[in-house]
Structures are given as structure tokens and as C-alpha cells.
Design a protein around this motif. Sequence first.
Motif, PDB file in Angstrom:
ATOM      1  N   MET A  47     -13.804   0.158  -8.399  1.00  0.00           N
ATOM      2  CA  MET A  47     -12.406  -0.247  -8.379  1.00  0.00           C
ATOM      3  C   MET A  47     -11.564   0.988  -8.142  1.00  0.00           C
ATOM      4  O   MET A  47     -11.776   2.003  -8.794  1.00  0.00           O
ATOM      5  CB  MET A  47     -11.992  -0.910  -9.695  1.00  0.00           C
ATOM      6  CG  MET A  47     -12.655  -2.211  -9.959  1.00  0.00           C
ATOM      7  SD  MET A  47     -11.979  -2.953 -11.444  1.00  0.00           S
ATOM      8  CE  MET A  47     -13.187  -4.219 -11.734  1.00  0.00           C
ATOM      9  N   ALA A  48     -10.637   0.902  -7.216  1.00  0.00           N
ATOM     10  CA  ALA A  48      -9.742   2.020  -6.916  1.00  0.00           C
ATOM     11  C   ALA A  48      -8.319   1.488  -6.909  1.00  0.00           C
ATOM     12  O   ALA A  48      -8.054   0.416  -6.348  1.00  0.00           O
ATOM     13  CB  ALA A  48     -10.084   2.636  -5.565  1.00  0.00           C
ATOM     14  N   LEU A  49      -7.430   2.211  -7.541  1.00  0.00           N
ATOM     15  CA  LEU A  49      -6.032   1.794  -7.546  1.00  0.00           C
ATOM     16  C   LEU A  49      -5.482   1.902  -6.136  1.00  0.00           C
ATOM     17  O   LEU A  49      -5.460   2.984  -5.549  1.00  0.00           O
ATOM     18  CB  LEU A  49      -5.215   2.667  -8.503  1.00  0.00           C
ATOM     19  CG  LEU A  49      -3.743   2.328  -8.632  1.00  0.00           C
ATOM     20  CD1 LEU A  49      -3.554   0.920  -9.183  1.00  0.00           C
ATOM     21  CD2 LEU A  49      -3.049   3.340  -9.535  1.00  0.00           C
ATOM     22  N   SER A  50      -5.057   0.795  -5.582  1.00  0.00           N
ATOM     23  CA  SER A  50      -4.511   0.771  -4.227  1.00  0.00           C
ATOM     24  C   SER A  50      -3.039   1.159  -4.238  1.00  0.00           C
ATOM     25  O   SER A  50      -2.611   2.023  -3.479  1.00  0.00           O
ATOM     26  CB  SER A  50      -4.686  -0.628  -3.628  1.00  0.00           C
ATOM     27  OG  SER A  50      -4.030  -0.719  -2.385  1.00  0.00           O
ATOM     28  N   ALA A  51      -2.276   0.496  -5.121  1.00  0.00           N
ATOM     29  CA  ALA A  51      -0.845   0.780  -5.172  1.00  0.00           C
ATOM     30  C   ALA A  51      -0.200   0.064  -6.345  1.00  0.00           C
ATOM     31  O   ALA A  51      -0.437  -1.119  -6.546  1.00  0.00           O
ATOM     32  CB  ALA A  51      -0.167   0.335  -3.880  1.00  0.00           C
ATOM     33  N   PRO A  52       0.652   0.758  -7.112  1.00  0.00           N
ATOM     34  CA  PRO A  52       1.521   0.030  -8.031  1.00  0.00           C
ATOM     35  C   PRO A  52       2.480  -0.824  -7.192  1.00  0.00           C
ATOM     36  O   PRO A  52       2.813  -0.464  -6.061  1.00  0.00           O
ATOM     37  CB  PRO A  52       2.298   1.128  -8.768  1.00  0.00           C
ATOM     38  CG  PRO A  52       1.653   2.411  -8.409  1.00  0.00           C
ATOM     39  CD  PRO A  52       0.851   2.193  -7.178  1.00  0.00           C
ATOM     40  N   GLY A  62      -2.373  11.141   4.924  1.00  0.00           N
ATOM     41  CA  GLY A  62      -3.721  11.484   4.493  1.00  0.00           C
ATOM     42  C   GLY A  62      -4.353  10.456   3.579  1.00  0.00           C
ATOM     43  O   GLY A  62      -5.460  10.651   3.090  1.00  0.00           O
ATOM     44  N   GLY A  63      -3.661   9.348   3.309  1.00  0.00           N
ATOM     45  CA  GLY A  63      -4.213   8.287   2.471  1.00  0.00           C
ATOM     46  C   GLY A  63      -3.943   8.504   1.002  1.00  0.00           C
ATOM     47  O   GLY A  63      -3.101   9.298   0.613  1.00  0.00           O
ATOM     48  N   GLY A  64      -4.663   7.799   0.190  1.00  0.00           N
ATOM     49  CA  GLY A  64      -4.468   7.869  -1.257  1.00  0.00           C
ATOM     50  C   GLY A  64      -3.721   6.650  -1.767  1.00  0.00           C
ATOM     51  O   GLY A  64      -3.434   5.714  -1.026  1.00  0.00           O
ATOM     52  N   THR A  65      -3.435   6.679  -3.045  1.00  0.00           N
ATOM     53  CA  THR A  65      -2.735   5.567  -3.681  1.00  0.00           C
ATOM     54  C   THR A  65      -1.359   5.411  -3.069  1.00  0.00           C
ATOM     55  O   THR A  65      -0.617   6.383  -2.928  1.00  0.00           O
ATOM     56  CB  THR A  65      -2.625   5.803  -5.199  1.00  0.00           C
ATOM     57  OG1 THR A  65      -3.941   5.955  -5.727  1.00  0.00           O
ATOM     58  CG2 THR A  65      -1.929   4.652  -5.887  1.00  0.00           C
ATOM     59  N   GLY A  66      -1.018   4.192  -2.722  1.00  0.00           N
ATOM     60  CA  GLY A  66       0.267   3.910  -2.105  1.00  0.00           C
ATOM     61  C   GLY A  66       1.262   3.345  -3.099  1.00  0.00           C
ATOM     62  O   GLY A  66       1.102   3.476  -4.319  1.00  0.00           O
ATOM     63  N   LEU A  67       2.259   2.698  -2.573  1.00  0.00           N
ATOM     64  CA  LEU A  67       3.300   2.069  -3.355  1.00  0.00           C
ATOM     65  C   LEU A  67       3.704   0.806  -2.604  1.00  0.00           C
ATOM     66  O   LEU A  67       3.971   0.864  -1.401  1.00  0.00           O
ATOM     67  CB  LEU A  67       4.493   3.028  -3.503  1.00  0.00           C
ATOM     68  CG  LEU A  67       5.607   2.657  -4.457  1.00  0.00           C
ATOM     69  CD1 LEU A  67       5.090   2.390  -5.872  1.00  0.00           C
ATOM     70  CD2 LEU A  67       6.640   3.772  -4.494  1.00  0.00           C
ATOM     71  N   SER A  68       3.710  -0.332  -3.311  1.00  0.00           N
ATOM     72  CA  SER A  68       4.030  -1.607  -2.675  1.00  0.00           C
ATOM     73  C   SER A  68       5.253  -2.240  -3.317  1.00  0.00           C
ATOM     74  O   SER A  68       5.611  -1.918  -4.458  1.00  0.00           O
ATOM     75  CB  SER A  68       2.842  -2.571  -2.787  1.00  0.00           C
ATOM     76  OG  SER A  68       1.725  -2.075  -2.092  1.00  0.00           O
ATOM     77  N   PHE A  69       5.838  -3.165  -2.570  1.00  0.00           N
ATOM     78  CA  PHE A  69       7.076  -3.825  -2.989  1.00  0.00           C
ATOM     79  C   PHE A  69       6.958  -5.305  -2.649  1.00  0.00           C
ATOM     80  O   PHE A  69       6.533  -5.649  -1.550  1.00  0.00           O
ATOM     81  CB  PHE A  69       8.275  -3.213  -2.253  1.00  0.00           C
ATOM     82  CG  PHE A  69       8.261  -1.719  -2.307  1.00  0.00           C
ATOM     83  CD1 PHE A  69       8.848  -1.042  -3.359  1.00  0.00           C
ATOM     84  CD2 PHE A  69       7.597  -0.981  -1.337  1.00  0.00           C
ATOM     85  CE1 PHE A  69       8.791   0.343  -3.438  1.00  0.00           C
ATOM     86  CE2 PHE A  69       7.525   0.400  -1.401  1.00  0.00           C
ATOM     87  CZ  PHE A  69       8.133   1.067  -2.454  1.00  0.00           C
ATOM     88  N   GLN A  70       7.338  -6.153  -3.599  1.00  0.00           N
ATOM     89  CA  GLN A  70       7.261  -7.587  -3.353  1.00  0.00           C
ATOM     90  C   GLN A  70       8.552  -8.268  -3.790  1.00  0.00           C
ATOM     91  O   GLN A  70       9.244  -7.790  -4.687  1.00  0.00           O
ATOM     92  CB  GLN A  70       6.064  -8.213  -4.055  1.00  0.00           C
ATOM     93  CG  GLN A  70       6.179  -8.279  -5.557  1.00  0.00           C
ATOM     94  CD  GLN A  70       4.954  -8.901  -6.205  1.00  0.00           C
ATOM     95  OE1 GLN A  70       3.984  -9.254  -5.547  1.00  0.00           O
ATOM     96  NE2 GLN A  70       4.989  -9.046  -7.519  1.00  0.00           N
ATOM     97  N   THR A  71       8.831  -9.387  -3.156  1.00  0.00           N
ATOM     98  CA  THR A  71      10.024 -10.155  -3.480  1.00  0.00           C
ATOM     99  C   THR A  71       9.878 -10.811  -4.846  1.00  0.00           C
ATOM    100  O   THR A  71       8.857 -11.419  -5.147  1.00  0.00           O
ATOM    101  CB  THR A  71      10.261 -11.261  -2.439  1.00  0.00           C
ATOM    102  OG1 THR A  71      10.453 -10.654  -1.165  1.00  0.00           O
ATOM    103  CG2 THR A  71      11.488 -12.094  -2.779  1.00  0.00           C
TER     104      THR A  71
END
Length: 131
Positions: A7-12, A48-57
Motif C-alpha cells: 500500500m502506498a499513499l497516493s494523495a491526501p 518526479g512523482g511521489g505522493t500527490g494532492l487531490s481535490f474533490q467536489t
Amino acid sequence: MSRPPRMALSAPVLDAPDPQALADFYQRLLGWTVVQQHADWVKLRPPGGGTGLSFQTEPIYEPPTWPAAEGTQQIEAHLDFEVDDLEAACDHAEAVGAVLADFQPEDDVRVYLDPAGHPFCLFLPEPESPA
């Protein structure tokens, strides 16, 4: 007991009434790239990749109160950004639309609010402790 699956953290993920606008703010703040974009979802990734940051409605989104106060929308999480120059990072954050929070609990950390009211902190790295 067997080994757990990878398991890898993709993005808060930050909720917002307008995820496109909030993603645009963080893209300007961080210089990250949009890697997914839909009407109700945007994801940024650092170079370069790594953990991102996502946004949802979230249509019934209520901004959290900083500092927390009984009977108000509580902060469930916040973002911390280590910076190499606190003054320059603060100037940049304000230039792209962040608002300095009225309450600042520490001298060496700056708490800001993004356009949707999520708090985030800018701080300098801790000095290395002697071995």
C-alpha cells in the motif's frame, strides 16, 4: 500472519465546493502538474512523482474553523510544507491567494488558509541533531 499487501499513499484528498479552483491554487503554490482532471476531481503530482494532492467536489462543504472552537466545523487534517526560506514562501503563498491566519501558535511556523478555508502550515526544516 501473512505479509500485508503493498500500500502506498497516493494523495491526501481535500474536499471543496470547486475542486478545479482549489487545484489551480495549489498548482500555483507548489508548481505541481495536473495528472487527472474530471468535473468533480483533480489530482496534482510533484515533478518526479511521489505522493500527490487531490481535490474533490463536496457540495455541502463547510470550511473548518482555525483555531478550533466548540460548536464549529472542526479541522480533520491540515497540510504541512517544509520550505527553505520562510519569508519568501509566505510572500509566494500570499501572491497566489493564501490568507495568513489570524491565530499563529508558533514563531517559526506560519499558518495560512487556502481559498476554500483549509489551513496549511509553512515551516523551516528542523536543524539536524548531533549524532
